[in-house]
Motif scaffolding. Structure first.
Motif, mmCIF file in Angstrom:
data_model
loop_
_atom_site.group_PDB
_atom_site.id
_atom_site.type_symbol
_atom_site.label_atom_id
_atom_site.label_comp_id
_atom_site.label_asym_id
_atom_site.label_seq_id
_atom_site.Cartn_x
_atom_site.Cartn_y
_atom_site.Cartn_z
ATOM 1 N N PHE A 123 0.826 -1.207 0.000
ATOM 2 C CA PHE A 123 0.000 0.000 0.000
ATOM 3 C C PHE A 123 0.859 1.255 0.000
ATOM 4 N N LEU A 124 1.826 1.326 0.928
ATOM 5 C CA LEU A 124 2.663 2.519 0.994
ATOM 6 C C LEU A 124 3.557 2.661 -0.222
ATOM 7 N N ASP A 125 4.003 1.547 -0.796
ATOM 8 C CA ASP A 125 4.806 1.647 -2.006
ATOM 9 C C ASP A 125 4.016 2.318 -3.119
ATOM 10 N N GLU A 126 2.727 2.022 -3.187
ATOM 11 C CA GLU A 126 1.892 2.634 -4.217
ATOM 12 C C GLU A 126 1.559 4.088 -3.895
ATOM 13 N N HIS A 127 1.537 4.431 -2.604
ATOM 14 C CA HIS A 127 1.068 5.759 -2.203
ATOM 15 C C HIS A 127 2.143 6.639 -1.574
ATOM 16 N N ALA A 128 3.384 6.144 -1.437
ATOM 17 C CA ALA A 128 4.429 6.916 -0.772
ATOM 18 C C ALA A 128 4.826 8.152 -1.562
ATOM 19 N N LEU A 129 4.730 8.086 -2.864
ATOM 20 C CA LEU A 129 5.107 9.219 -3.701
ATOM 21 C C LEU A 129 3.948 9.580 -4.620
ATOM 22 N N PRO A 130 2.856 10.078 -4.041
ATOM 23 C CA PRO A 130 1.710 10.389 -4.890
ATOM 24 C C PRO A 130 2.050 11.503 -5.878
ATOM 25 N N PRO A 131 1.579 11.373 -7.123
ATOM 26 C CA PRO A 131 1.898 12.382 -8.132
ATOM 27 C C PRO A 131 1.471 13.790 -7.727
ATOM 28 N N SER A 132 0.390 13.900 -6.956
ATOM 29 C CA SER A 132 -0.086 15.222 -6.554
ATOM 30 C C SER A 132 0.893 15.937 -5.633
ATOM 31 N N GLU A 133 1.740 15.168 -4.916
ATOM 32 C CA GLU A 133 2.697 15.796 -4.016
ATOM 33 C C GLU A 133 4.044 16.011 -4.677
ATOM 34 N N GLY A 134 4.257 15.416 -5.839
ATOM 35 C CA GLY A 134 5.519 15.585 -6.543
ATOM 36 C C GLY A 134 6.697 15.243 -5.658
ATOM 37 N N LYS A 135 7.713 16.090 -5.676
ATOM 38 C CA LYS A 135 8.937 15.847 -4.917
ATOM 39 C C LYS A 135 8.667 15.751 -3.412
ATOM 40 N N ASP A 136 7.689 16.503 -2.901
ATOM 41 C CA ASP A 136 7.392 16.496 -1.479
ATOM 42 C C ASP A 136 6.903 15.135 -0.981
ATOM 43 N N GLY A 137 6.448 14.268 -1.872
ATOM 44 C CA GLY A 137 6.014 12.940 -1.486
ATOM 45 C C GLY A 137 7.131 12.129 -0.862
ATOM 46 N N LYS A 138 8.370 12.512 -1.136
ATOM 47 C CA LYS A 138 9.524 11.815 -0.568
ATOM 48 C C LYS A 138 9.645 12.055 0.933
ATOM 49 N N TYR A 139 8.892 13.004 1.447
ATOM 50 C CA TYR A 139 9.040 13.401 2.843
ATOM 51 C C TYR A 139 7.816 13.083 3.698
ATOM 52 N N ILE A 140 6.945 12.203 3.230
ATOM 53 C CA ILE A 140 5.733 11.875 3.992
ATOM 54 C C ILE A 140 6.102 11.312 5.366
ATOM 55 N N ILE A 141 6.982 10.315 5.415
ATOM 56 C CA ILE A 141 7.364 9.700 6.691
ATOM 57 C C ILE A 141 8.106 10.712 7.559
ATOM 58 N N LYS A 142 8.953 11.522 6.962
ATOM 59 C CA LYS A 142 9.692 12.549 7.713
ATOM 60 C C LYS A 142 8.728 13.513 8.398
ATOM 61 N N ARG A 143 7.709 13.945 7.680
ATOM 62 C CA ARG A 143 6.732 14.870 8.273
ATOM 63 C C ARG A 143 6.004 14.214 9.446
ATOM 64 N N ILE A 144 5.686 12.930 9.310
ATOM 65 C CA ILE A 144 5.000 12.220 10.391
ATOM 66 C C ILE A 144 5.922 12.089 11.601
ATOM 67 N N LEU A 145 7.160 11.650 11.370
ATOM 68 C CA LEU A 145 8.093 11.442 12.485
ATOM 69 C C LEU A 145 8.531 12.759 13.124
ATOM 70 N N ASP A 146 8.618 13.820 12.351
ATOM 71 C CA ASP A 146 8.994 15.122 12.913
ATOM 72 C C ASP A 146 8.004 15.581 13.974
ATOM 73 N N ARG A 147 6.741 15.178 13.842
ATOM 74 C CA ARG A 147 5.716 15.577 14.813
ATOM 75 C C ARG A 147 5.883 14.883 16.161
ATOM 76 N N ILE A 148 6.530 13.699 16.181
ATOM 77 C CA ILE A 148 6.603 12.922 17.424
ATOM 78 C C ILE A 148 8.028 12.690 17.925
ATOM 79 N N LYS A 149 9.036 13.049 17.155
ATOM 80 C CA LYS A 149 10.411 12.649 17.491
ATOM 81 C C LYS A 149 10.897 13.185 18.835
ATOM 82 N N ASP A 150 10.400 14.315 19.287
ATOM 83 C CA ASP A 150 10.846 14.874 20.562
ATOM 84 C C ASP A 150 10.321 14.088 21.768
#
Length: 186
Positions: free
Chosen positions: A24-51
Motif C-alpha cells: 500500500f505505501l509503495d503505491e502511495h508513498a510518492l503520490p503524483p499530486s505531491e511531486g517531490k514532497d512525497g519523498k518526505y511523507i514519513i519525515k513529516r510524520i516522524l517530525d511531529r513525534i520525534k521529541d
C-alpha cells in the motif's frame, strides 16, 4: 508499552504495529499530486513525534522500495541487518550506494551506523565463507560485534504477532538482540 530489562538497564518500549497492508505505501508513498514532497511523507510524520522519544526504530522491508527510500529520507542513521547469504552481500553494496545518493540529494545527515549479522548459523560452511567474503565491507561500514543467531522462535513470535522480546525470555535470538541493544547504546 513493553517494559524490558536488558543487563543493568530497564527500558520502556512503545511498539506501533503497521496496519497498512504490504504494498500500500509503495503505491502511495510518492503520490503524483505531491511531486517531490512525497519523498518526505514519513519525515513529516516522524517530525511531529520525534521529541517524545530517545530513539525511533523503523523496520523496513528488505528491498529498496519507495517506502524504504521514503524512510531513509526521514532517518538520521541506518542499522543494516544482513544475513550471511549471497543476495544479502550484493544487496549491501546497492544499499550503500542508495544511502550515499539520498545523503547527497535529500538527507545530508543520513549515515550508516553499522552492519548487524542476523540469522547466523555458525555450523553452516556457507555462513563462514560469506562472513569472510563480506569482511571487505569493514572498509565501508562499521560491523557490530554482536551477531543474531538463527532461531525458530523468531518465526513463531512473528506468526503470533508478538514482539520477540516478550515471547520467550530464554531464546538465543532475544538474548542476542538485548546484547546488541547494549552495544548500540554504549
Amino acid at each position: 508499552y513493553i517494559k524490558l530489562s536488558a543487563g543493568f538497564r530497564t527500558v520502556q518500549l512503545e511498539l506501533i504495529k503497521s496496519l497498512i497492508e504490504e504494498g500500500f505505501l509503495d503505491e502511495h508513498a510518492l503520490p503524483p499530486s505531491e511531486g517531490k514532497d512525497g519523498k518526505y511523507i514519513i519525515k513529516r510524520i516522524l517530525d511531529r513525534i520525534k521529541d517524545q522519544y530517545d530513539y525511533i526504530l523503523v523496520d523496513c522491508p528488505p528491498a529498496l522500495s519507495a517506502i524504504t527510500k521514503n524512510i531513509l529520507n526521514a532517518a538520521s542513521s541506518v542499522i543494516v541487518p544482513m544475513t550471511l547469504e549471497p543476495f544479502s552481500a550484493s544487496g549491501l553494496s546497492h544499499l550503500i550506494q542508495t544511502v550515499g545518493a539520498i545523503k547527497q540529494l535529500t538527507n545530508p545527515d543520513l549515515k550508516i551506523s553499522g552492519l548487524l549479522y542476523t540469522m547466523v548459523d555458525s555450523r553452516l560452511v556457507l555462513s563462514q565463507a560469506l562472513k569472510t567474503q563480506s569482511d571487505y565491507f569493514r572498509q565501508l561500514v562499521y560491523i557490530y560485534d554482536t551477531q543474531i543467531p538463527r532461531s525458530t522462535d523468531v518465526n513463531k513470535a512473528f506468526a503470533l504477532q508478538e514482539p520477540l522480546m516478550g515471547y520467550n525470555k530464554d531464546n538465543i535470538a532475544r538474548v542476542a538482540y538485548s546484547a546488541f541493544a547494549d552495544e548500540f547504546l554504549s
